[in-house]
Write an enzyme that holds these catalytic residues in place. Sequence first.
Site, short mmCIF file in Angstrom:
data_model
loop_
_atom_site.label_atom_id
_atom_site.label_comp_id
_atom_site.label_asym_id
_atom_site.label_seq_id
_atom_site.Cartn_x
_atom_site.Cartn_y
_atom_site.Cartn_z
N ASP A 185 0.85 -1.18 0.00
CA ASP A 185 0.00 0.00 0.00
C ASP A 185 0.89 1.24 0.00
O ASP A 185 2.08 1.17 0.31
CB ASP A 185 -0.93 -0.03 1.22
CG ASP A 185 -2.11 0.91 1.06
OD1 ASP A 185 -2.25 1.54 -0.01
OD2 ASP A 185 -2.90 1.02 2.02
N ALA A 225 -11.97 2.96 0.33
CA ALA A 225 -12.74 3.76 1.30
C ALA A 225 -14.04 3.08 1.72
O ALA A 225 -15.06 3.74 1.93
CB ALA A 225 -13.04 5.14 0.73
N CYS A 245 -15.81 -23.85 16.99
CA CYS A 245 -14.92 -23.99 15.85
C CYS A 245 -14.06 -25.23 16.08
O CYS A 245 -13.81 -25.62 17.22
CB CYS A 245 -14.04 -22.73 15.73
SG CYS A 245 -12.74 -22.82 14.48
N CYS A 283 -10.94 -25.57 14.43
CA CYS A 283 -9.58 -25.31 13.96
C CYS A 283 -8.59 -25.83 15.01
O CYS A 283 -8.98 -26.13 16.15
CB CYS A 283 -9.38 -23.83 13.70
SG CYS A 283 -9.14 -22.81 15.18
N CYS A 318 -8.85 -24.05 18.44
CA CYS A 318 -10.07 -24.31 19.20
C CYS A 318 -10.17 -25.77 19.62
O CYS A 318 -10.78 -26.08 20.66
CB CYS A 318 -11.28 -23.90 18.38
SG CYS A 318 -11.31 -22.12 18.01
#
Length: 520
Positions: A93, A196, A279, A281, A284
Amino acid sequence: MRDIFERRDGDAAGRIGELSVPRAGTTVETPALLPVVNPHIRTIAPAELESTFGAQILITNGYILYGSDEYRERALADGLHDLFDFSGAIMTDSGSFQLSEYGEISVTNEEILRFQRDIGSDIGTPVDIPTPPEASREQTAADLETTKARLEAAETVDTGEMLVNAPVQGGTYPDLREEAAEHAYGTTLDVFPVGAVVPLMNSYRYGDMIEAILGAKRGLGADAPVHLFGAGHPMMFALAVAAGCDLFDSAAYALYARDDRYLTVAGTDHLDDLEYLPCSCPVCADHTPAELQAEDDTERERLLARHNLHVSFQELRTIKQAIKKGNLLELVERRARGHPAMVDGYRALLEAADQLERDDPVSKGSFFYLSGESARRPEVKRHHDRLSRLSVDGDRVLLSEGGDNSRFDETWRLQPPFGPFPPALSDSYPLTAELPERLDDRAYEAAAKGVRRLVDDHPETEFAVAHWGWPDAALDSLPDGVELLRLGADSDHPERDSAQSDMDGDEPKEDYPPGEDENA
């Protein structure tokens, strides 16, 4: 034609594609998530983003590197890929976010583009002007002119193999977004971020966000890869993909973790409010909320960031599978039910059914009618448009939810939300739709719209509608002169009206239950 992006599959305006990034020597499969890496705060190392999460591309702030005594010279000497130990593509950026936050930055458009090239960025960004949502139209238009000038200036900078973003601004004015996109697409730049939108997402203005995306998409060609700048919450990925976005960047995974916030596809939970982790994953599966809370601040932040990334990448895989199966809009609807503001976004998307229909496949798997919003999907609109190309046979035509009848020259099937269609199309998509037994009024009103379309296209033909007790609003919207026939009781549908009379005095055909003429 741009040759860096190729669409492989699609559903609604969503697509699975391939973005070629020549400087990195890699191809990124989209939709893709770009984790944001702050060179000063590496919550998760870029190498782990690549090896554990499968990140093919990341984003970092070139302006922060430009102004950093610690990293500027290292980036120039070693290049971004060595600095971050990351072999995938890297986008940078330009400092536009800092410009929007602080009002100024200490670098010119051309300087920051050359710096991004020199540090080995694969996709660079010029300094655009992000206009806040509350800005007037006059201010938004003025900012847009500045952004246009900077995109044109970016074309003159020698960027080598580095791709260059062409941000699409325009605030909350869809026509200005379209104008901005047309201008950006007319340049020689490569990737098209819709900018934006973070303030819109932060204030849950998902309807305005979708209108901004759709406005931008109207001004871009089909070969334009679209990046939703600053979008990193998995709850809105499906919605944004269905509107046509290909790339997302997430700082949310780390920022939210820093505040003990836990991302899900339905929203955000605070760790203190969780007794269970919904979850599976690795984080978790190996921890309870209490165990996470017991970790020191640094380790808890790292663990929550990992969970947040797991759920984000998992959602993109879910979206890709939905695109392959042709049920992306059904996934969007399920996600939208997680928050009222997401419902607004979904409705804004469906208001553009004409636009979505241009990219939506003609044939896919089953159409699932999930709510009144399903009656506004592009498949319903396409069927109504198709009616204008179909001809009827005979002077009197029955449109029936039941069987046929000898009083009429021809019988067409009638099925909410699509409306009428000849029996030969019964096995074609989307007329094989799975429908609930108890339809809502909007399904019938959409079917009535299809009837109106057919009747208007055949003014010399007499039509009758045989129905199982449609709501008054749908019946009242039918054209004058359409004969209304109420079908009788059906043992499989005890909730239907049981009023019965023979429609023509003859013995009805076996598959046509008796009914009454409502026009009598």
